[in-house]
Design a protein around this motif. Structure first.
Motif, PDB file in Angstrom:
ATOM      1  N   PHE A 275       0.826  -1.207   0.000  1.00 36.73           N
ATOM      2  CA  PHE A 275       0.000   0.000   0.000  1.00 36.73           C
ATOM      3  C   PHE A 275       0.862   1.259   0.000  1.00 36.73           C
ATOM      4  O   PHE A 275       0.656   2.169  -0.812  1.00 36.73           O
ATOM      5  N   ARG A 276       1.844   1.310   0.893  1.00 34.42           N
ATOM      6  CA  ARG A 276       2.694   2.499   0.961  1.00 34.42           C
ATOM      7  C   ARG A 276       3.475   2.712  -0.336  1.00 34.42           C
ATOM      8  O   ARG A 276       3.567   3.824  -0.849  1.00 34.42           O
ATOM      9  N   THR A 277       4.033   1.623  -0.854  1.00 31.23           N
ATOM     10  CA  THR A 277       4.846   1.729  -2.062  1.00 31.23           C
ATOM     11  C   THR A 277       4.025   2.153  -3.259  1.00 31.23           C
ATOM     12  O   THR A 277       4.420   3.045  -4.022  1.00 31.23           O
ATOM     13  N   ALA A 278       2.861   1.511  -3.444  1.00 28.73           N
ATOM     14  CA  ALA A 278       2.022   1.819  -4.592  1.00 28.73           C
ATOM     15  C   ALA A 278       1.489   3.250  -4.521  1.00 28.73           C
ATOM     16  O   ALA A 278       1.480   3.977  -5.532  1.00 28.73           O
ATOM     17  N   PHE A 279       1.069   3.663  -3.340  1.00 30.17           N
ATOM     18  CA  PHE A 279       0.475   4.997  -3.209  1.00 30.17           C
ATOM     19  C   PHE A 279       1.515   6.099  -3.403  1.00 30.17           C
ATOM     20  O   PHE A 279       1.341   7.006  -4.214  1.00 30.17           O
ATOM     21  N   SER A 280       2.614   6.026  -2.668  1.00 28.33           N
ATOM     22  CA  SER A 280       3.631   7.075  -2.768  1.00 28.33           C
ATOM     23  C   SER A 280       4.300   7.066  -4.137  1.00 28.33           C
ATOM     24  O   SER A 280       4.608   8.122  -4.705  1.00 28.33           O
ATOM     25  N   GLY A 281       4.512   5.862  -4.702  1.00 29.32           N
ATOM     26  CA  GLY A 281       5.110   5.769  -6.031  1.00 29.32           C
ATOM     27  C   GLY A 281       4.220   6.362  -7.098  1.00 29.32           C
ATOM     28  O   GLY A 281       4.695   7.071  -8.006  1.00 29.32           O
ATOM     29  N   SER A 282       2.919   6.091  -7.011  1.00 27.61           N
ATOM     30  CA  SER A 282       1.978   6.649  -7.989  1.00 27.61           C
ATOM     31  C   SER A 282       1.942   8.172  -7.911  1.00 27.61           C
ATOM     32  O   SER A 282       1.897   8.858  -8.945  1.00 27.61           O
ATOM     33  N   VAL A 283       1.970   8.687  -6.695  1.00 24.20           N
ATOM     34  CA  VAL A 283       1.974  10.140  -6.520  1.00 24.20           C
ATOM     35  C   VAL A 283       3.236  10.749  -7.134  1.00 24.20           C
ATOM     36  O   VAL A 283       3.179  11.782  -7.811  1.00 24.20           O
ATOM     37  N   PHE A 284       4.378  10.101  -6.935  1.00 25.75           N
ATOM     38  CA  PHE A 284       5.625  10.603  -7.523  1.00 25.75           C
ATOM     39  C   PHE A 284       5.547  10.618  -9.039  1.00 25.75           C
ATOM     40  O   PHE A 284       5.888  11.624  -9.682  1.00 25.75           O
ATOM     41  N   VAL A 285       5.124   9.513  -9.631  1.00 23.71           N
ATOM     42  CA  VAL A 285       5.078   9.414 -11.095  1.00 23.71           C
ATOM     43  C   VAL A 285       4.139  10.464 -11.682  1.00 23.71           C
ATOM     44  O   VAL A 285       4.488  11.175 -12.641  1.00 23.71           O
ATOM     45  N   LEU A 286       2.942  10.577 -11.121  1.00 26.28           N
ATOM     46  CA  LEU A 286       1.985  11.565 -11.637  1.00 26.28           C
ATOM     47  C   LEU A 286       2.519  12.985 -11.471  1.00 26.28           C
ATOM     48  O   LEU A 286       2.364  13.831 -12.365  1.00 26.28           O
ATOM     49  N   SER A 287       3.173  13.239 -10.339  1.00 34.25           N
ATOM     50  CA  SER A 287       3.701  14.588 -10.079  1.00 34.25           C
ATOM     51  C   SER A 287       4.833  14.952 -11.036  1.00 34.25           C
ATOM     52  O   SER A 287       4.881  16.059 -11.563  1.00 34.25           O
ATOM     53  N   VAL A 288       5.757  14.021 -11.268  1.00 35.75           N
ATOM     54  CA  VAL A 288       6.905  14.338 -12.119  1.00 35.75           C
ATOM     55  C   VAL A 288       6.484  14.458 -13.578  1.00 35.75           C
ATOM     56  O   VAL A 288       7.024  15.287 -14.325  1.00 35.75           O
ATOM     57  N   LEU A 289       5.497  13.654 -14.003  1.00 31.31           N
ATOM     58  CA  LEU A 289       5.015  13.765 -15.379  1.00 31.31           C
ATOM     59  C   LEU A 289       4.214  15.044 -15.586  1.00 31.31           C
ATOM     60  O   LEU A 289       4.221  15.628 -16.678  1.00 31.31           O
ATOM     61  N   TRP A 290       3.532  15.483 -14.523  1.00 30.21           N
ATOM     62  CA  TRP A 290       2.731  16.712 -14.628  1.00 30.21           C
ATOM     63  C   TRP A 290       3.590  17.959 -14.545  1.00 30.21           C
ATOM     64  O   TRP A 290       3.415  18.913 -15.295  1.00 30.21           O
ATOM     65  N   SER A 291       4.563  17.960 -13.634  1.00 36.91           N
ATOM     66  CA  SER A 291       5.337  19.172 -13.372  1.00 36.91           C
ATOM     67  C   SER A 291       6.674  19.227 -14.101  1.00 36.91           C
ATOM     68  O   SER A 291       7.248  20.307 -14.271  1.00 36.91           O
ATOM     69  N   ASN A 292       7.216  18.055 -14.481  1.00 35.42           N
ATOM     70  CA  ASN A 292       8.577  17.979 -15.028  1.00 35.42           C
ATOM     71  C   ASN A 292       9.602  18.585 -14.068  1.00 35.42           C
ATOM     72  O   ASN A 292      10.636  19.104 -14.503  1.00 35.42           O
TER      73      ASN A 292
END
Length: 418
Positions: free
Chosen positions: A155-172
């Protein structure tokens, strides 16, 4: 909240199967996270900032050895209840504070550029959350609920990892994404581990600080070993960062990350067997203990051979596609690194075997020898052979470590039998 707890804890049926399945899911996601996070960072921000993220993530993992203090292996094999959960929790509070302080001191001494400094600190605190959750997961496992520990990790890995991926793709922006991942990790820890720990033990500081200090003393050798181990694993990467470019760090990381595959797959098998290993040794079932370790080593050997063949045939095209870089020049280095990954998996198994025997000093001796070899050979091989030299350094040191640990295990087993 009651429904959420019930969902996490389950109905208690088919416990053995659930332990294996959830440990597998959690371990798989945790191993894949570093690959996914690095791939997203490199694609969204470029090879230069991808290299910075790789070094920051690696440094956070290295500092996490302070947070872990290698208590987990001791905790899950403490079947006699030598220390209470409050003792383990109190020890983790102290080591987490020390980890945070070490991260700040490291950045102050290094004085990197602002972006690198920010990412280093954020990744330090991001990994600190892994350390905080680990002591809870250790208690879940010690009480026979490895499934809950696996759910927590997943749960921790999937949630925090998903947030990172979405954030970096959105913000660069690697700083924004790292900060978002940290916030997500804190949230996941709060709603999962803190929510259910009351079912396994009282969440409170120990009233016996002498016992806490005794616990830390018992684990000091393992802590030093953990720190040395992570440096050994990443000695080549740090040498590349020191003597080559940030882009070279990115390329090396591209082909290094798959080495965790063998560790991951073998961990599916031997992690659920740690308590069995501990029980067989404590009860003097020497043949069962020897047979278990031997079969697992054979399994790792066969798995390594399969992974090496896969890396040779398909590794470069697949990795080039995932990371968006042309890695065709590094096929040989990749196969050598996969061999090192197999040796690494054997190292971890033998480490747990010696920990079960409570022979921390033998472990420390073996890792100290390997550390000195890594310090001496990594810069030389990198300067002469570049990334290929880094691969040879990693695999060579891991092979030496396997030989040393196996010799120690064999020596201690023969003494125990006599």
């Amino acid at each position: 909240m009651k429904r959420w707890k019930a969902l996490i804890l389950g109905d208690g049926e088919n416990q053995g199967r659930k332990n294996v399945i959830w440990n597998m899911i959690g371990s798989l996601l945790f191993a894949l996270a570093s690959i996914v996070l690095f791939a997203a960072a490199a694609r969204a921000t470029g090879e230069y900032y991808g290299g910075i993220f790789s070094i920051a993530f690696t440094t956070g993992q290295l500092l996490l050895t302070i947070g872990y203090y290698e208590v987990r292996a001791f905790q899950v094999t403490d079947l006699s209840g030598q220390y209470s959960f409050q003792d383990y929790f109190s020890a983790r509070v102290l080591t987490s504070i020390a980890m945070a302080a070490a991260g700040v001191v490291y950045v102050c001494i290094l004085r990197p550029e602002p972006v690198k400094a920010a990412v280093l600190l954020l990744m330090c605190f991001y990994k600190l959350m892994d350390g905080a959750a680990d002591v809870f997961e250790g208690e879940f496992q010690r009480q026979g609920r490895l499934d809950v520990a696996g759910k927590s990790l997943a749960f921790r890995t999937a949630f925090s990892g998903s947030v990172f991926v979405l954030s970096v793709l959105w913000s660069n922006d690697i700083v924004i994404a790292s900060g978002a991942a940290l916030a997500a990790a804190v949230f996941a820890f709060a709603v999962f581990d803190l929510a259910v720990i009351g079912e396994f033990g009282t969440l409170a500081l120990s009233g016996a600080w002498k016992k806490v200090l005794s616990l830390l003393k018992d684990c000091t050798a393992l802590f030093v070993v953990g720190f040395l181990y992570l440096y050994i694993c990443n000695a080549a990467k740090y040498a590349i960062d020191a003597h080559m470019s940030a882009e070279a760090v990115t390329y090396y990381t591209d082909i290094y990350l798959p080495t965790s595959t063998i560790n991951l797959l073998s961990g599916f098998i031997f992690k659920p067997l740690l308590t069995t290993m501990g029980t067989s040794y404590q009860e003097g079932e020497w043949e069962k203990f020897r047979s278990l370790v031997g079969k697992l080593l054979l399994g790792i050997l066969l798995l390594t051979a399969v992974c090496c063949l896969g890396a040779f045939l398909l590794g470069i095209p697949v990795l080039s596609f995932i990371f968006g870089h042309d890695l065709s020049s590094y096929r040989t280095a990749l196969v050598i690194l996969i061999l090192g990954g197999g040796a690494n998996a054997a190292v971890m198994l033998l480490y747990y075997a010696l920990t079960t025997m409570r022979k921390q000093r033998l472990i420390l001796f073996s890792y100290s020898v390997a550390f000195l070899l890594a310090v001496g050979t990594a810069p030389v091989l990198i300067k002469r052979c570049g990334i290929l030299g880094g691969a040879c350094c990693y695999t060579g040191i891991m092979t030496v470590l396997v030989v040393l640990l196996f010799a120690c295990c064999l020596y201690q087993y023969q003494r125990a039998v006599k």
